[in-house]
Design a protein around this motif. Structure first.
Motif, PDB file in Angstrom:
ATOM      1  N   ALA A 228       0.965  -1.182   0.051  1.00  0.00           N
ATOM      2  CA  ALA A 228      -0.089   0.033  -0.035  1.00  0.00           C
ATOM      3  C   ALA A 228       0.948   1.339   0.052  1.00  0.00           C
ATOM      4  O   ALA A 228       0.487   2.263  -0.590  1.00  0.00           O
ATOM      5  N   LEU A 229       2.142   1.134   0.557  1.00  0.00           N
ATOM      6  CA  LEU A 229       2.852   2.397   0.659  1.00  0.00           C
ATOM      7  C   LEU A 229       3.241   3.046  -0.623  1.00  0.00           C
ATOM      8  O   LEU A 229       2.991   4.223  -0.819  1.00  0.00           O
ATOM      9  N   PRO A 230       3.997   2.324  -1.511  1.00  0.00           N
ATOM     10  CA  PRO A 230       4.184   2.672  -3.019  1.00  0.00           C
ATOM     11  C   PRO A 230       3.101   3.138  -3.597  1.00  0.00           C
ATOM     12  O   PRO A 230       2.900   4.288  -4.077  1.00  0.00           O
ATOM     13  N   ILE A 231       1.885   2.441  -3.689  1.00  0.00           N
ATOM     14  CA  ILE A 231       0.785   3.040  -4.267  1.00  0.00           C
ATOM     15  C   ILE A 231       0.314   4.257  -3.625  1.00  0.00           C
ATOM     16  O   ILE A 231      -0.110   4.959  -4.515  1.00  0.00           O
ATOM     17  N   PHE A 232       0.073   4.360  -2.154  1.00  0.00           N
ATOM     18  CA  PHE A 232      -0.489   5.715  -1.973  1.00  0.00           C
ATOM     19  C   PHE A 232       0.725   6.930  -2.131  1.00  0.00           C
ATOM     20  O   PHE A 232       0.144   8.033  -2.552  1.00  0.00           O
ATOM     21  N   ALA A 233       2.215   6.795  -2.252  1.00  0.00           N
ATOM     22  CA  ALA A 233       3.100   7.607  -2.811  1.00  0.00           C
ATOM     23  C   ALA A 233       2.829   7.939  -4.110  1.00  0.00           C
ATOM     24  O   ALA A 233       2.698   9.276  -4.242  1.00  0.00           O
ATOM     25  N   GLY A 234       2.364   7.073  -4.916  1.00  0.00           N
ATOM     26  CA  GLY A 234       2.264   7.239  -6.319  1.00  0.00           C
ATOM     27  C   GLY A 234       0.974   8.148  -6.595  1.00  0.00           C
ATOM     28  O   GLY A 234       0.718   9.191  -7.458  1.00  0.00           O
ATOM     29  N   GLU A 239      -1.746  13.475  -7.541  1.00  0.00           N
ATOM     30  CA  GLU A 239      -2.563  14.712  -6.968  1.00  0.00           C
ATOM     31  C   GLU A 239      -1.685  15.911  -6.777  1.00  0.00           C
ATOM     32  O   GLU A 239      -2.421  17.142  -7.140  1.00  0.00           O
ATOM     33  N   LYS A 240      -0.619  16.047  -6.327  1.00  0.00           N
ATOM     34  CA  LYS A 240       0.234  16.930  -6.211  1.00  0.00           C
ATOM     35  C   LYS A 240       0.542  17.566  -7.765  1.00  0.00           C
ATOM     36  O   LYS A 240       0.442  18.860  -7.886  1.00  0.00           O
ATOM     37  N   ARG A 241       0.586  16.697  -8.747  1.00  0.00           N
ATOM     38  CA  ARG A 241       0.949  17.188 -10.157  1.00  0.00           C
ATOM     39  C   ARG A 241      -0.340  17.982 -10.405  1.00  0.00           C
ATOM     40  O   ARG A 241      -0.139  18.784 -11.306  1.00  0.00           O
ATOM     41  N   LYS A 242      -1.491  17.363 -10.079  1.00  0.00           N
ATOM     42  CA  LYS A 242      -2.594  17.936 -10.824  1.00  0.00           C
ATOM     43  C   LYS A 242      -2.700  19.393  -9.912  1.00  0.00           C
ATOM     44  O   LYS A 242      -3.089  20.333 -10.758  1.00  0.00           O
ATOM     45  N   GLY A 243      -2.307  19.536  -8.942  1.00  0.00           N
ATOM     46  CA  GLY A 243      -2.533  20.854  -8.172  1.00  0.00           C
ATOM     47  C   GLY A 243      -1.480  21.817  -8.839  1.00  0.00           C
ATOM     48  O   GLY A 243      -1.811  23.214  -8.563  1.00  0.00           O
TER      49      GLY A 243
END
Length: 245
Positions: A228-234, A239-243
Motif C-alpha cells: 500500500a505504501l508505494p501505491i499511496f505515494a504514487g 495529486e500534487k501534479r494535478k495541483g
C-alpha cells in the motif's frame, strides 16, 4: 485549539500534535460528549478511496489523526503540512494515563480472549486507578446486541476497539448513536502490543521513520499490506501534479 483540517486523498486529518489532541479529548470527556476518533495510516486512506461505505464511516468521525509517517509526508508534499504523527497506540497510552489520573472508566473490545486478558492485566498493573467497566474479545456475532447492551449499561467514559479496520470504524459508526456518552476509538493491534504479543519498534526506528520497515522484518507476512505504501505515494504524487498543473 485550531480545528484546521488537512485533506489527503479525500480524508480530512486534524492539524494537531499529540499533546493538543489529548488535551482536546480531555475536554470532551469533561463535558461528557460523544466523540469518535480514527487514527489513519496510508492503508486506511487507500481503502477509504476505494470503498464508499468506509468513506461514509470516516465522515462520521469527530477527528481523524495521522497515524503513519506516510500521511505526514504526503500532507507536506501537497503543501499542507501536518505537525507530527498522532498514532493510535501512543494516544491509547496517553488516554489510559488520563483515565488513571481522573479515575475514568473504560471498555475494551477486541483481540483474542487470551490477548485481551493480558491487556487487562497490564492496564491494571500500569494504571491501577483506571476502572475497567467491561470487556469482550473480538470474535462475536455482529448481530448479537449483548455487547452493545453491556456497554449501554456500564456507561464507560472511553471505549477502545481493537478489531482492525474496517471493522472497528464500522462498529462505532453504526452503534454510536445508541450510547449516551463516551469517547470511541479504534486502535487496531494495540492490545497485542500492550499485552506483549507484538513488539513495537524501538524508539530509534520510530525517530528515523522506519517503524514500518522494522515491523516488516519482524513480521514478513505483512509484505502484502506494505504494498500500500508505494501505491499511496504514487497517488499523492499524481495529486500534487494535478495541483501544480
Amino acid at each position: 485549539m485550531s480545528d484546521q483540517r488537512v485533506s489527503v486523498l479525500g480524508v480530512d486529518f486534524l492539524h494537531t500534535t499529540m499533546n493538543e489532541m489529548v488535551a482536546r479529548l480531555a475536554k470532551h470527556l469533561e463535558q461528557e460528549d460523544k466523540t469518535f476518533v480514527v487514527t489513519a495510516n496510508p492503508e486506511i486512506v487507500l481503502y477509504a478511496e476505494e470503498d464508499e461505505d468506509y468513506r461514509g464511516y470516516l465522515k462520521k468521525a469527530t477527528y481523524i489523526t495521522a497515524d503513519g509517517i506516510g500521511v505526514v509526508k504526503a500532507a507536506a508534499m501537497l503543501g499542507t503540512p501536518l505537525p507530527e504523527r498522532v498514532t493510535g497506540f501512543d494516544m491509547f497510552m496517553e488516554l489510559l494515563a488520563l483515565a488513571n489520573e481522573r479515575q475514568y472508566s473504560i471498555y475494551l473490545l477486541g483481540a483474542k480472549d487470551e490477548v485481551l486478558q493480558k491487556t487487562i492485566a497490564e492496564i491494571e498493573r500500569q494504571f491501577p486507578q483506571v476502572n475497567i467497566a467491561g470487556s469482550h474479545h473480538g470474535y462475536f456475532d455482529w448481530e448479537d446486541p449483548s455487547i452493545e447492551n453491556e456497554i449501554q449499561a456500564a456507561k464507560p467514559d472511553m471505549v477502545f476497539l481493537a478489531l482492525g479496520f474496517p471493522r472497528q470504524e464500522k462498529w462505532i459508526a453504526e452503534k454510536m448513536d445508541s450510547f449516551e456518552k463516551g469517547l470511541f476509538m479504534g486502535i487496531g493491534g494495540s492490545f497485542d502490543v500492550l499485552a506483549g504479543e507484538v513488539k513495537r519498534a524501538p524508539v530509534f526506528w520510530q525517530k528515523i521513520h522506519l517503524e514500518w520497515f522494522y515491523r516488516l522484518v519482524k513480521q514478513p507476512s505483512r509484505w502484502r499490506r506494505m504494498l500500500a505504501l508505494p501505491i499511496f505515494a504514487g497517488k499523492v504524487w499524481r495529486e500534487k501534479r494535478k495541483g501544480t498543473s
